[in-house]
Design an enzyme around this catalytic site. Structure first.
Site: not given
Ligand code: ADP
Length: 401
Positions: A387, A94, A183, A10, A244
């Site tokens: 993940e 990823r 996601h 990742n 965010r």
């Protein structure tokens, strides 16, 4: 014996997270992270999980991603797990943005790299780093399949009615403006794991997945296929997140530019990095926010209430989108650990068949579990996401054919 190991990478702009898995039993052999790449204070942390070894950590300048991956390879080699090993079957990457085109994990070739590059304008922070990670890994092991697993792929099944913004079609198409969602690897994994927890096939169940980490998103999954999700063109839309804003009237941007005199870059930073929980109360860690609330801190309480209010709106919306809901699954750092968030998110929603059992909700565990009362119409679940395992599984399935 055919190679059975998969390295999952990742790659961020200044970091590389990795895990090495053995897909014969999905066990984790090693995991680690290189941070602050390109700075004087780079740091590597490596844990050889297979041998129960101790975490090794060092600080030294790591100039770029190539140096980072070489350092990772050296650490792995110290445990007899080096990247030159014939037991390595593939490297799974990823990749944040796959646009409309990448609906499945994909073996990387030059055309795939060119398409990921073409998507940089819609993912300027992520895709360049993901590309660098792939190219670096290719240079290190040119003989090995490199597989791109896209954060957006699971959401490509969204109908146009959910994926399109109601803005001029020609302008939207010219600039590839639509809702892509992110996601996706987590939403795919958790929705399937939730079906398994219910003892049913993914095709048979409708699930709302709430991925509540530092970044946060919700998705509505009908029979294993995503039909709506809260993030959009970028990961800014939707829920209140750590830093965010999530949903806000787009006119806020015009107002800040015209009346506030802020530049587009300043507004971008404001909404992505200085808003959400951190903008509301100065903290983005839910543990700290709960601690402050327990001390009677009104600002932390308001931040929590705004976070929960938004979450509830999405739960209600996705009940409406799905029509019938079999389960709601909480996942990621906040979703897996913060019992007060889970409790507050469904409080007062008995009309939708939602309720949390206080004692079950208080249980701490790394296992998927139900927290709704036994006779509940809609099951509420806590399902730890994974993940890396999902990327490794998809990568291995692809290269094993
Ligand atoms: P990301 O992958 O998006 O960086 P994670 O899924 O790891 O985020 O979630 C990180 C967040 O999870 C932290 O910022 C914190 O708010 C929350 N978190 C982690 N542990 C706990 C806990 N025990 N209680 C409440 N919140 C927690």
């Amino acid at each position: 014996m055919s190679p059975s190991r998969v390295l999952v990478l990742n790659s961020g702009s200044s970091s590389v997270k990795y895990q090495l898995l053995d897909m014969r039993d999905s066990s984790r052999l090693a995991a680690g992270l290189v941070e602050r790449i390109g700075e004087e204070t780079s740091r590597l942390r490596h844990t050889p999980l297979a041998r129960g070894g101790e975490t090794r950590e060092w600080n030294a300048p790591v100039a770029d991603h190539e140096a980072a991956l070489k350092a990772v390879s050296q650490e792995l080699a110290r445990d007899g797990l080096g990247l030159d090993s014939p037991e390595l079957a593939a490297i799974g990457h990823r990749v944040v943005h796959g646009g409309k085109r990448f609906t499945e994990p994909t073996v990387v070739d030059e055309a795939v790299l060119a398409e990921i590059e073409r998507l940089i304008p819609v993912a300027p922070l992520h895709n360049p780093a993901n590309l660098t990670g792939i190219r670096t890994a290719q240079a290190l092991r040119p003989d090995l399949p490199q597989v791109a697993v896209f954060d957006t792929a699971f959401h490509t099944t969204m109908p146009e009615s959910a994926a399109r913004y109601a803005i001029d079609v020609r302008t939207a198409d010219e600039h590839r403006i639509r809702r892509y969602g992110f996601h996706g690897t987590s939403h795919a994994y958790v929705s399937r794991a939730t079906a398994k927890l219910l003892g049913r096939a993914p095709e048979e169940v409708n699930v709302i997945v709430l991925h509540l980490g530092n970044g946060a998103s919700a998705s509505a999954v009908r029979g294993g296929r995503c039909v709506d999700t809260s993030m959009g063109l970028t990961p800014l839309e939707g829920l209140v997140m750590g830093t965010r804003s999530g949903d806000a009237d787009p006119a806020v941007i015009f107002h800040l530019a015209r009346v506030g005199g802020m530049s587009i870059d300043e507004i971008d930073t404001l909404l992505n990095k200085k808003s959400g929980l951190v903008g509301l109360c100065g903290d983005n860690d839910m543990r700290e926010i709960r601690r402050r609330i327990d001390e009677g801190d009104a600002q932390a309480q308001l931040a929590f209430d705004i976070y929960i209010h938004r979450l509830k709106k999405y739960i209600g919306a996705y009940c409406a989108v799905l029509g019938t809901v079999d389960a709601i699954a909480f996942t990621a750092g906040v979703g897996e650990n913060a019992a007060p968030v889970r409790e507050a998110a469904v409080a007062g929603l008995e009309i939708l068949g939602l309720a949390v059992d206080g004692a079950l909700n208080a249980v701490r565990s790394d296992e998927p579990r139900l927290i709704s009362p036994e006779d509940a119409r809609v099951k509420i679940a806590v399902v730890p996401t994974d993940e890396e395992l999902e990327i490794a599984t998809q990568t291995f399935a692809l290269v094993e054919g």
